[in-house]
Design an enzyme around this catalytic site. Sequence first.
Site, PDB file in Angstrom:
ATOM      1  N   LYS A 267       0.871  -1.180   0.000  1.00 39.51           N
ATOM      2  CA  LYS A 267       0.000   0.000   0.000  1.00 39.51           C
ATOM      3  C   LYS A 267       0.902   1.222   0.000  1.00 39.51           C
ATOM      4  CE  LYS A 267      -4.507   0.848   0.391  1.00 39.51           C
ATOM      5  NZ  LYS A 267      -5.652   0.081  -0.104  1.00 39.51           N
TER       6      LYS A 267
ATOM      7  N   GLY B 251     -23.886   3.154  -2.905  1.00 39.60           N
ATOM      8  CA  GLY B 251     -22.854   3.812  -3.705  1.00 39.60           C
ATOM      9  C   GLY B 251     -22.473   2.927  -4.881  1.00 39.60           C
TER      10      GLY B 251
ATOM     11  N   VAL C   1     -20.633   0.256  -5.188  1.00 41.52           N
ATOM     12  CA  VAL C   1     -20.766  -1.192  -5.012  1.00 41.52           C
ATOM     13  C   VAL C   1     -22.203  -1.562  -4.633  1.00 41.52           C
ATOM     14  CG1 VAL C   1     -19.939  -3.221  -3.778  1.00 41.52           C
ATOM     15  CG2 VAL C   1     -18.357  -1.369  -4.275  1.00 41.52           C
TER      16      VAL C   1
HETATM   17  P1  NAD Z   1     -19.216   4.860  -2.281  1.00 38.58           P
HETATM   18  O1  NAD Z   1     -18.577   6.013  -1.610  1.00 38.58           O
HETATM   19  O2  NAD Z   1     -19.485   4.891  -3.746  1.00 38.58           O
HETATM   20  O3  NAD Z   1     -20.610   4.500  -1.574  1.00 38.58           O
HETATM   21  C1  NAD Z   1     -20.830   4.552  -0.206  1.00 38.58           C
HETATM   22  C2  NAD Z   1     -22.298   4.911  -0.023  1.00 38.58           C
HETATM   23  O4  NAD Z   1     -22.626   4.789   1.362  1.00 38.58           O
HETATM   24  C3  NAD Z   1     -22.620   6.334  -0.432  1.00 38.58           C
HETATM   25  O5  NAD Z   1     -23.748   6.325  -1.288  1.00 38.58           O
HETATM   26  C4  NAD Z   1     -22.936   7.040   0.883  1.00 38.58           C
HETATM   27  O6  NAD Z   1     -23.905   8.055   0.766  1.00 38.58           O
HETATM   28  C5  NAD Z   1     -23.451   5.868   1.718  1.00 38.58           C
HETATM   29  N1  NAD Z   1     -23.382   6.067   3.143  1.00 38.58           N
HETATM   30  C6  NAD Z   1     -22.449   6.696   3.885  1.00 38.58           C
HETATM   31  N2  NAD Z   1     -22.758   6.645   5.192  1.00 38.58           N
HETATM   32  C7  NAD Z   1     -23.897   5.927   5.292  1.00 38.58           C
HETATM   33  C8  NAD Z   1     -24.710   5.510   6.376  1.00 38.58           C
HETATM   34  N3  NAD Z   1     -24.410   5.815   7.628  1.00 38.58           N
HETATM   35  N4  NAD Z   1     -25.801   4.776   6.104  1.00 38.58           N
HETATM   36  C9  NAD Z   1     -26.143   4.449   4.834  1.00 38.58           C
HETATM   37  N5  NAD Z   1     -25.412   4.840   3.771  1.00 38.58           N
HETATM   38  C10 NAD Z   1     -24.311   5.565   3.989  1.00 38.58           C
HETATM   39  O7  NAD Z   1     -18.285   3.610  -1.920  1.00 38.58           O
HETATM   40  P2  NAD Z   1     -18.203   2.202  -2.663  1.00 38.58           P
HETATM   41  O8  NAD Z   1     -17.112   2.255  -3.663  1.00 38.58           O
HETATM   42  O9  NAD Z   1     -19.564   1.755  -3.056  1.00 38.58           O
HETATM   43  O10 NAD Z   1     -17.682   1.283  -1.474  1.00 38.58           O
HETATM   44  C11 NAD Z   1     -18.548   0.893  -0.418  1.00 38.58           C
HETATM   45  C12 NAD Z   1     -17.745   0.150   0.645  1.00 38.58           C
HETATM   46  O11 NAD Z   1     -17.119  -0.990   0.055  1.00 38.58           O
HETATM   47  C13 NAD Z   1     -16.620   0.984   1.259  1.00 38.58           C
HETATM   48  O12 NAD Z   1     -16.486   0.597   2.612  1.00 38.58           O
HETATM   49  C14 NAD Z   1     -15.400   0.538   0.491  1.00 38.58           C
HETATM   50  O13 NAD Z   1     -14.221   0.688   1.238  1.00 38.58           O
HETATM   51  C15 NAD Z   1     -15.716  -0.924   0.270  1.00 38.58           C
HETATM   52  N6  NAD Z   1     -15.028  -1.483  -0.909  1.00 38.58           N
HETATM   53  C16 NAD Z   1     -15.219  -0.930  -2.138  1.00 38.58           C
HETATM   54  C17 NAD Z   1     -14.581  -1.493  -3.242  1.00 38.58           C
HETATM   55  C18 NAD Z   1     -14.794  -0.938  -4.630  1.00 38.58           C
HETATM   56  O14 NAD Z   1     -14.438  -1.618  -5.608  1.00 38.58           O
HETATM   57  N7  NAD Z   1     -15.373   0.240  -4.770  1.00 38.58           N
HETATM   58  C19 NAD Z   1     -13.731  -2.601  -3.076  1.00 38.58           C
HETATM   59  C20 NAD Z   1     -13.576  -3.151  -1.798  1.00 38.58           C
HETATM   60  C21 NAD Z   1     -14.236  -2.581  -0.725  1.00 38.58           C
END
Ligand code: NAD
Length: 352
Positions: free
Chosen positions: A80, A184, A186
């Site tokens: 990282k 979001g 995912v």
């Molecule tokens: P993102 O930022 O696109 O989506 C997160 C969503 O959660 C947003 O729509 C936000 O408004 C919502 N949110 C925030 N606080 C909240 C709450 N208290 N209650 C309900 N909703 C809430 O992120 P993402 O890329 O979709 O990733 C989501 C999670 O998955 C993160 O924890 C990220 O670390 C993990 N992750 C993502 C990936 C990837 O490929 N994007 C890979 C591995 C892990």
Amino acid sequence: MNVFSDIAFDDHEQVVFASDPKTGLKTIIAVHNTNLGPSLGGCRMWPYASEQEAIHDVLRLSRGMTYKSALANLPLGGGKSVIIGDPRSQKSPELFQAMGRVIDQLGGRYIVAEDVGTSPADMEQIARKTQHVGGINDGKDPARTGDPSPFTAFGVFIGLKEAVRFKHGTNDLADMRVAVQGLGNVGYHLCQMLHDAGAKLIVADLNSNSVNKAVNAFGATAVSVDEILSVDTDIVAPCALGGVINDHSIEKLKAGIIAGAANNQLEHDRHGQMLLDAGILYAPDYVINAGGVVEVFYCREGKSVAETNKHIEGIGPTVREIFDRAKQQNLSTGFVADRLAEERFGLNRKTA
Ligand code: NAD
């Protein structure tokens, strides 16, 4: 400033500090373990409050990547990097080119990808100075947008179905109720897959537009962000934040399964034991959310989307092995996942 005595230090192979006064670059790269292959992991740009905080983060996150890649059956180790700075005001093409030069000096022991605070455009600047970059979309395959989220969602979907099979003897999701926290990148893709499989969705997000979209597209039931973890449901899929499975939420959970994308869902390791005691099956987050890193690797290797998805399907047997071992040994799934990862990457600790 401590490295070896930081609580997240775990026999990391290499930790590199580098700076470039011309561009303001201040970076730390941690290579945790390369037993299975070169280390791969995102570059996080963040205005850390202290250098110690940045060191702690890079040590912790690089170790996590070793475990994630090992359980994803990738020929990769864990690494990282962090850039200390505000991504809103301190980015420049030159800063990322300087970052590229530092990465290049590691000779391929560390492969960089996007993370919080960095974007595909930043990776392209890095790629001007080194070939050791993942997640760059060459545009050849229209099914690839450069966004790993759909692949992450697919892996979560596979892991979630395996959890259903383990608990209920069938992985048919028809009429299964799934509460998705966070719509979001995912979470929304996951909703699409769950909906296509016949599941009934309950959703919450801070963003009401995303909620309305899911209600209209999937007939989802919207609940408030305070309710989502305690609704009457079969499965909870945390796809927003870490630390959501804690003393407070476990008490109120009605779901029998937790399977979602968010990183570090358990506030503390002991919450894995609490879930076990409560009879709730937890699909370890880093095991089932590895689809994104598989995509970064496969894209870099020039492999097709079909090959990528085939590999991601391997999350099913891995999570099944974790559930089986955890049941046989009456241990939490998170604990068993870590031990299985260590077997795979050949953790070699010095005995006293
Ligand atoms: P993102 O930022 O696109 O989506 C997160 C969503 O959660 C947003 O729509 C936000 O408004 C919502 N949110 C925030 N606080 C909240 C709450 N208290 N209650 C309900 N909703 C809430 O992120 P993402 O890329 O979709 O990733 C989501 C999670 O998955 C993160 O924890 C990220 O670390 C993990 N992750 C993502 C990936 C990837 O490929 N994007 C890979 C591995 C892990």
